[in-house]
Design an enzyme around this catalytic site. Structure first.
Site, PDB file in Angstrom:
ATOM      1  N   ASP A 298       3.069   6.337  -9.293  1.00  0.00           N
ATOM      2  CA  ASP A 298       4.267   6.495  -8.449  1.00  0.00           C
ATOM      3  C   ASP A 298       5.501   6.020  -9.198  1.00  0.00           C
ATOM      4  O   ASP A 298       6.547   6.672  -9.182  1.00  0.00           O
ATOM      5  CB  ASP A 298       4.177   5.626  -7.175  1.00  0.00           C
ATOM      6  CG  ASP A 298       3.138   6.127  -6.186  1.00  0.00           C
ATOM      7  OD1 ASP A 298       2.766   7.297  -6.277  1.00  0.00           O
ATOM      8  OD2 ASP A 298       2.698   5.317  -5.337  1.00  0.00           O
TER       9      ASP A 298
ATOM     10  N   SER B 133       0.835  -1.193   0.000  1.00  0.00           N
ATOM     11  CA  SER B 133       0.000   0.000   0.000  1.00  0.00           C
ATOM     12  C   SER B 133       0.868   1.240   0.000  1.00  0.00           C
ATOM     13  O   SER B 133       2.072   1.174   0.268  1.00  0.00           O
ATOM     14  CB  SER B 133      -0.897   0.017   1.234  1.00  0.00           C
ATOM     15  OG  SER B 133      -0.089   0.263   2.365  1.00  0.00           O
ATOM     16  N   LYS B 134       0.259   2.383  -0.276  1.00  0.00           N
ATOM     17  CA  LYS B 134       0.991   3.655  -0.326  1.00  0.00           C
ATOM     18  C   LYS B 134       1.717   3.933   0.994  1.00  0.00           C
ATOM     19  O   LYS B 134       2.755   4.573   1.008  1.00  0.00           O
ATOM     20  CB  LYS B 134       0.029   4.807  -0.597  1.00  0.00           C
ATOM     21  CG  LYS B 134      -0.497   4.800  -2.011  1.00  0.00           C
ATOM     22  CD  LYS B 134      -0.003   6.000  -2.776  1.00  0.00           C
ATOM     23  CE  LYS B 134      -0.690   6.085  -4.122  1.00  0.00           C
ATOM     24  NZ  LYS B 134       0.108   6.751  -5.127  1.00  0.00           N
ATOM     25  N   ARG B 135       1.112   3.464   2.087  1.00  0.00           N
ATOM     26  CA  ARG B 135       1.747   3.707   3.385  1.00  0.00           C
ATOM     27  C   ARG B 135       3.120   3.057   3.452  1.00  0.00           C
ATOM     28  O   ARG B 135       3.999   3.470   4.184  1.00  0.00           O
ATOM     29  CB  ARG B 135       0.867   3.193   4.522  1.00  0.00           C
ATOM     30  CG  ARG B 135      -0.065   4.257   5.067  1.00  0.00           C
ATOM     31  CD  ARG B 135      -0.890   3.739   6.215  1.00  0.00           C
ATOM     32  NE  ARG B 135      -1.750   2.643   5.797  1.00  0.00           N
ATOM     33  CZ  ARG B 135      -1.648   1.391   6.241  1.00  0.00           C
ATOM     34  NH1 ARG B 135      -0.736   1.068   7.116  1.00  0.00           N
ATOM     35  NH2 ARG B 135      -2.479   0.467   5.804  1.00  0.00           N
TER      36      ARG B 135
END
Ligand code: GLU
Length: 488
Positions: A268, A258-260
């Protein structure tokens, strides 16, 4: 014609609610590869019936990202001679027509239970540790007439499927084999919501049937939905497509990517300087292999080797180091003109004027830099000194390469290069060798001092080739200017 004899028609069916996750991109890639390998059709279906989560920007990003990856769909929006567009929100009339069939056959029913009531049921089930949870089928036996009268009077209802209370629903997954599900554990799922929009399950089944989808290749997270879909196919009397659930992609340290945990969307990776080819190659190998030890592969090469039975059911970890390595490999194989464009555009942004340099010069720069670049975004900064003299010098390299005696080394290099009438890699190398012998300074020492003077950097392509390209006059000037900074 039975499904297995039909032409291959596969789809990518994203919901435009957020960014295109690399997991979604891999699903698109496998569908695209499979369609191409089987000379079939790859179509795009935008599943936009969840109006609360719909996001116009996400839709535009989705088109942009798919195009950037080069995953051109064969039908639908953005495609010439389009048969679509396949936007589910534009197909409400079709879902209304199809749901009527199930209502008429008694396989679906109106349900008036509101959120409060559903909440109460959930609570009671939790408190009594009920083995079977979900909707209690309260409205199942309302008569159609009564229900329609209530709706005519303004009440809101959903429409649910009558799921058999016993028995087993099964399907054969291409990757996982036979999967069975007990019907008693399934809810009477909602097919049409209060806002009249279909649920994902209903729209997906109706569309996969009407759009003659032969194979459904989708992420593992949908595997628990598939028995519900099979029940719907059964209720309609339709033959289901062939299902193929793709393994989950995990973050390097475990858990979902995930982006986290860092970059996770196609956008990205584009912004980080990856080539679309790299991302496709890398994602394709997350779960699939060509059956030999090939890793760096072109798109057509992968299509030629692609088959569903080489997809592994095991979850796979996303190894960003490997992705970086692979990008370097693809940059080495990339078209020089493409890289030249990246450099020219990047230098424009850095306000470095390249207009006095011709295309051949730029291509020679590409030739020197491409074996060393890991990211497209590195190229303009790596190339800058070929177009303009450095104004800054790497601090660490200064400490290492400049100091006592550097100025006289630099001067002796200039004296050795000055007489060369033909300034090319071979003559430059000879001059350095001769100087090293006569002066007693190691070649590394000579090269270190003047490389920094000419490029501002400690590393780069072979010095002889680099000097040849930058040209004698520029090289000598740059060394001379830097001499003043060498012994401070
Ligand atoms: N709209 C679903 C998604 O967002 C599609 C799942 C499927 O392929 O059936 O992934």
């Amino acid at each position: 014609m039975s499904i297995s004899n039909r032409p291959v028609r596969v789809r990518f069916a994203p919901s435009p609610t957020g960014y295109l996750h690399v997991g979604g991109a891999r699903t698109a890639i496998y569908n695209y590869f499979f369609a191409k390998a089987m000379k079939g059709t790859f179509y795009l279906r935008v599943e936009d019936t969840d109006r609360k989560r719909y996001n116009e920007e996400a839709l535009q990003d989705l088109f942009r990202d798919l195009k950037w990856l080069g995953l051109q769909w064969d039908e639908g929006p953005g495609c010439e001679g389009s048969v679509g567009p396949y936007f589910q929100s534009e197909r409400l009339g079709i879902y209304a027509r199809e749901i009527k069939k199930l209502l008429d056959a008694g396989d679906a029913y109106y349900c008036f239970c509101n959120e409060e009531r559903l909440q109460e049921i959930r609570l009671a089930q939790e408190q009594s540790n009920a083995p079977v949870t979900g909707y209690d089928r309260h409205c199942r036996n309302l008569s159609r007439e009564d229900a329609e009268a209530r709706i005519a009077a303004g009440e809101k209802a959903v429409i649910r499927l009558k799921v058999p209370e016993t028995g087993i629903t099964a399907f054969d997954d291409v990757i996982r084999g036979r999967i069975e599900h007990q019907n008693e554990l399934l809810d009477d799922l909602v097919l049409i919501k209060r806002d009249q929009y279909p649920t994902y399950h209903f729209a997906s089944v109706v569309d996969d049937h009407l759009m003659e989808t032969s194979h459904v290749l989708r992420g593992d997270e949908w595997i628990s939905s598939t028995p519900k879909h099979i029940l719907l196919y059964n209720a309609f009397g339709w033959e289901p497509p062939i299902f193929c659930h793709l393994p989950v992609i995990l973050a390097a340290g475990g858990g979902k990517l995930s982006k986290r945990k860092g970059a996770a969307s196609v956008g990205d990776f584009r912004d980080l300087g990856y080539l679309p080819k790299t991302l496709i190659n890398f994602l394709a190998l997350l779960g699939w292999s060509p059956g030999d030890d090939r890793e760096v592969m072109g798109i057509q090469e992968m299509i030629d080797a692609f088959s569903l039975n080489r997809i592994n059911p095991k979850a796979v970890a996303f190894d960003e180091k490997k992705l970086q390595w692979m990008n370097g490999q693809h940059i080495q194989r990339a078209d020089n003109d493409l890289l030249a464009n990246v450099i020219r555009k990047g230098l424009d942004e850095l306000k470095i004027d390249t207009s006095s340099f011709n295309a051949d010069y730029l291509l020679s720069v590409v030739g020197l830099l491409k074996p060393r670049a890991h990211f497209l975004t590195d190229l303009p900064t790596m190339a800058a000194y070929f177009f303009t003299a450095p104004t800054e010098f790497d601090e660490k390299a200064k400490k290492k390469n400049w100091g006592e005696g550097s100025r006289s080394i630099a001067q002796s290099v200039r004296n050795a290069l000055e007489p060369l009438s033909d300034f090319n890699a071979a003559t430059i190398e000879q001059a350095f060798q001769a100087l090293s012998e006569s002066s007693g300074h190691g070649l590394g020492q000579l090269v270190g001092a003047v490389r920094l003077a000419v490029s501002g950097l400690s590393g780069g392509p072979g010095l002889w080739e680099m000097f040849e390209l930058i040209g004698k006059e520029n090289v000598l000037n740059r060394i001379q200017i830097a001499e003043a900074l060498m012994e401070k």
